[in-house]
Design an enzyme around this catalytic site. Structure first.
Site, PDB file in Angstrom:
ATOM      1  N   ASP A   1      34.157   6.615  28.139  1.00 50.58           N
ATOM      2  CA  ASP A   1      34.425   6.424  26.718  1.00 50.58           C
ATOM      3  C   ASP A   1      35.069   7.676  26.139  1.00 50.58           C
ATOM      4  OD1 ASP A   1      33.255   3.955  26.846  1.00 50.58           O
ATOM      5  OD2 ASP A   1      31.348   4.580  25.940  1.00 50.58           O
TER       6      ASP A   1
ATOM      7  N   GLY B   1     -14.288  31.757   2.521  1.00 52.69           N
ATOM      8  CA  GLY B   1     -14.400  33.023   1.808  1.00 52.69           C
ATOM      9  C   GLY B   1     -14.065  34.232   2.632  1.00 52.69           C
ATOM     10  N   GLY B   2     -13.457  34.056   3.806  1.00 56.67           N
ATOM     11  CA  GLY B   2     -13.216  35.185   4.701  1.00 56.67           C
ATOM     12  C   GLY B   2     -11.866  35.856   4.518  1.00 56.67           C
ATOM     13  N   GLY B   3     -10.989  35.357   3.655  1.00 57.46           N
ATOM     14  CA  GLY B   3      -9.714  36.023   3.414  1.00 57.46           C
ATOM     15  C   GLY B   3      -8.491  35.257   3.891  1.00 57.46           C
ATOM     16  N   LYS B   4      -8.642  33.984   4.232  1.00 53.38           N
ATOM     17  CA  LYS B   4      -7.483  33.196   4.695  1.00 53.38           C
ATOM     18  C   LYS B   4      -6.399  33.114   3.623  1.00 53.38           C
ATOM     19  CE  LYS B   4      -9.770  29.401   5.432  1.00 53.38           C
ATOM     20  NZ  LYS B   4     -11.054  29.880   4.903  1.00 53.38           N
ATOM     21  N   SER B   5      -6.826  32.842   2.401  1.00 55.14           N
ATOM     22  CA  SER B   5      -5.841  32.701   1.311  1.00 55.14           C
ATOM     23  C   SER B   5      -5.140  34.021   1.026  1.00 55.14           C
ATOM     24  CB  SER B   5      -6.535  32.195   0.039  1.00 55.14           C
ATOM     25  OG  SER B   5      -7.079  30.903   0.251  1.00 55.14           O
ATOM     26  N   ALA B   6      -5.869  35.130   1.131  1.00 54.26           N
ATOM     27  CA  ALA B   6      -5.253  36.441   0.905  1.00 54.26           C
ATOM     28  C   ALA B   6      -4.239  36.752   2.000  1.00 54.26           C
ATOM     29  CB  ALA B   6      -6.334  37.522   0.850  1.00 54.26           C
TER      30      ALA B   6
END
Length: 562
Positions: free
Chosen positions: A156, A345-350
């Protein structure tokens, strides 16, 4: 498919969809792709070169019936009622030959080049380039068909790869007989959508003209011609987005691989004709993959044909061209998906905020749930539907206090809510990763990632854990979040113990000091992720480079079993 003999002859079995079609219209349509005009077909019929069920007919208006065998032969140039068509002119180009002697060539056909002239494709074509580079192939020197000198099989227009070409009329006859007698060995590389259910298989599905779209081919339940393809999946991309398959064809029907792979639900990437829905979805992709499939991704990788004089096999293989390899690389080089976990509360978001401040794309499951629970959120709608108004506020959002209390009181209630909300979070997280596919790294903070088994199902590539001293997590950090001790204890009870979480992680970031030190940890995490991304890409490229000679060696063994 054309049955080409030395005198240029075509044969078809009339299908149900073609019943009632006029003979001249039937052959005009069938031979349009061969560069044969309707007027020329009409002249051949009137000259007695058409047969139906073995009987000569000169009537172009004859209506065909299902199951009849129609045959038509091309008139010799001097007997053609329209006179000989103008032979193609030589056109300079650069066609690579990977095998060459005085009898035949094996050449590399680039994608985008039509094999021979036709009304819809006057040129330049491969034939124009061939007769310039190898003038002995031209009809006036070789005695071959002026329109298609040397052509014994076709690819083709948008298919790349290996083709055999005859340089003399006797070589053309011998090679044509080898192709017609299935004495050749042809294997293609195809990049297809998705992951075939079976890693290898045989597609034995007769083909013919599409019942309604006459320019296309199709698998036909009745009346089709034998068509058989073997395929083997060589590689599947991340998340099963696409697969690389080796396809061997035992028959040479028009568009066979494209039709057969679409028939099993996995059309070729870039094939708008046989995978229109998949192709449309691909073209709307938000990432750079959308621009990496300019054609149907099919490459004639391996070809073995008997030499027209000696009968010894002429065997060559060819790694795919740049555009094919670019798409393969693009499929591999998606963002490294890093999941972030840790105790409540261990700091994941920070940590996530520090990565976001560095310019990295970040996803927060907590933020996602807040959106799902808000007015008009899908989660709020589902909870209202399941529990009535018991946990719904006047604005339509979820009454999170009441719902949390109910989940604390009943383990069954908690699991039911989790089973509703977690798939929504995962769906949005997957959409986030897809939207950032072209980035090197993307991060998702998902508290229950390990508990939900995301790390085992390919949702993320690496898991990073945040390690925080227990006294700090349950003391100053808990107080900063204004989280009562009993609520934190409940959250803890819904998750794995910290030791188990960290043992399942690929990387660990310590949060045992202040925010500045946590930001340093984020930079080290990001560097480690970038290193892992680069290593993955390098290993994938090395695997692909090694794949081509390995596959060729396997095919050599299949073709010549011990």
């Amino acid at each position: 498919m054309t049955n080409e003999k030395s005198e240029q002859r075509w044969e078809r079995t009339v299908t149900l969809s073609d019943a009632g079609t006029r003979l001249d219209k039937f052959w005009g349509r069938e031979l349009a792709g061969e560069g044969v005009s309707r007027g020329r077909v009409k002249g051949w019929i009137e000259s007695g070169l058409a047969l139906v069920d073995g009987e000569v007919t000169t009537k172009g208006n004859l209506k065909l019936a299902r199951g009849q065998v129609a045959v038509i032969r091309a008139a010799a140039p001097e007997a053609d009622p329209l006179g000989p068509a103008s032979p193609p002119e030589p056109v300079s180009g650069d066609i690579e030959a990977v095998y060459e002697d005085e009898h035949m060539l094996v050449i590399v056909k680039p994608a985008g080049l039509t094999v021979h002239p036709a009304p819809s494709e006057p040129g330049p074509t491969l034939v124009n380039l061939l007769i310039h580079q190898w003038p002995d192939i031209a009809a006036e020197n070789s005695g071959m068909d002026p329109q298609r000198p040397g052509i014994v099989h076709r690819l083709d227009k948008d298919t790349s790869g290996l083709m055999a070409v005859a340089r003399t009329e006797s070589a053309r006859l011998a090679l044509s007989a080898s192709f017609a007698g299935h004495e050749t060995f042809k294997v293609y590389l195809a990049l297809v959508h998705g992951r075939p259910e079976l890693a290898e298989g045989v597609i034995d599905a007769p083909m013919g003209r599409h019942p309604t779209h006459k320019t296309l081919m199709a698998v036909l339940p009745k009346g089709g011609r034998e068509a058989r393809s073997d395929y083997r999946v060589l590689w599947t991309g991340p998340r099963g987005l696409a697969s690389l398959a080796a396809v061997r064809i035992h028959t040479g029907r028009t568009h066979q691989i494209r039709v057969h792979m679409a028939h099993i639900g996995h059309p070729l990437i870039g094939d708008a004709a046989y995978g229109p829905r998949e192709n449309a979805e691909w073209s709307r992709r938000p990432d750079r993959l959308a621009g990496l499939a300019p054609r149907q991704m099919l490459h004639a990788f391996y070809l073995s044909v008997p030499h027209p004089v000696t009968g010894e096999p002429v065997t060559r293989w060819l790694a795919p061209p740049e555009d094919f390899r670019a798409l393969l690389a693009g499929l591999t080089r998606e963002c490294l998906r890093v999941g972030i976990v840790g105790m409540p509360g261990g700091g994941k978001s920070a940590l996530l905020k520090a990565l976001r401040d560095m310019g990295r794309p970040c996803f927060s499951a907590d933020e996602c749930v807040a959106g799902l629970y808000g007015p008009g959120g899908d989660g709020a709608a589902m909870i209202r539907q399941r529990f009535g108004g018991n946990y719904t506020l006047d604005d339509g959002s979820v009454d999170k206090r009441a719902l949390f209390a109910a989940m604390c009181a009943s383990e069954g209630m908690r699991r039911e809510v989790m089973d509703m909300i977690h798939p929504m979070v995962r769906h949005q997280c997957e959409a986030f990763f897809q939207a950032h596919r072209d980035e090197p790294v993307a991060y998702a903070e998902v508290p229950l990632l390990l508990e939900g088994g995301w790390h085992k199902t390919g949702a993320v590539d690496l898991v990073a854990g945040v390690r925080c001293p227990e006294a700090k997590r349950t003391g100053e950090l808990r107080e900063l979040r204004r989280l009562p001790p009993e609520v934190l204890a409940v959250f803890d009870s819904w998750q794995w113990p910290e030791a188990d979480k960290l043992a399942a992680c690929d990387l660990v970031v310590d949060n045992d000091r202040g925010l500045a030190e946590l930001a340093d940890g984020a930079r080290r995490l990001d560097q480690a992720a970038l290193t892992a991304w680069e290593r993955r890409n390098r290993e994938a490229a090395d695997r692909m480079d090694a794949l081509w000679p390995e596959l060729a060696a396997e095919l050599d063994a299949v073709r010549n079993p011990a």
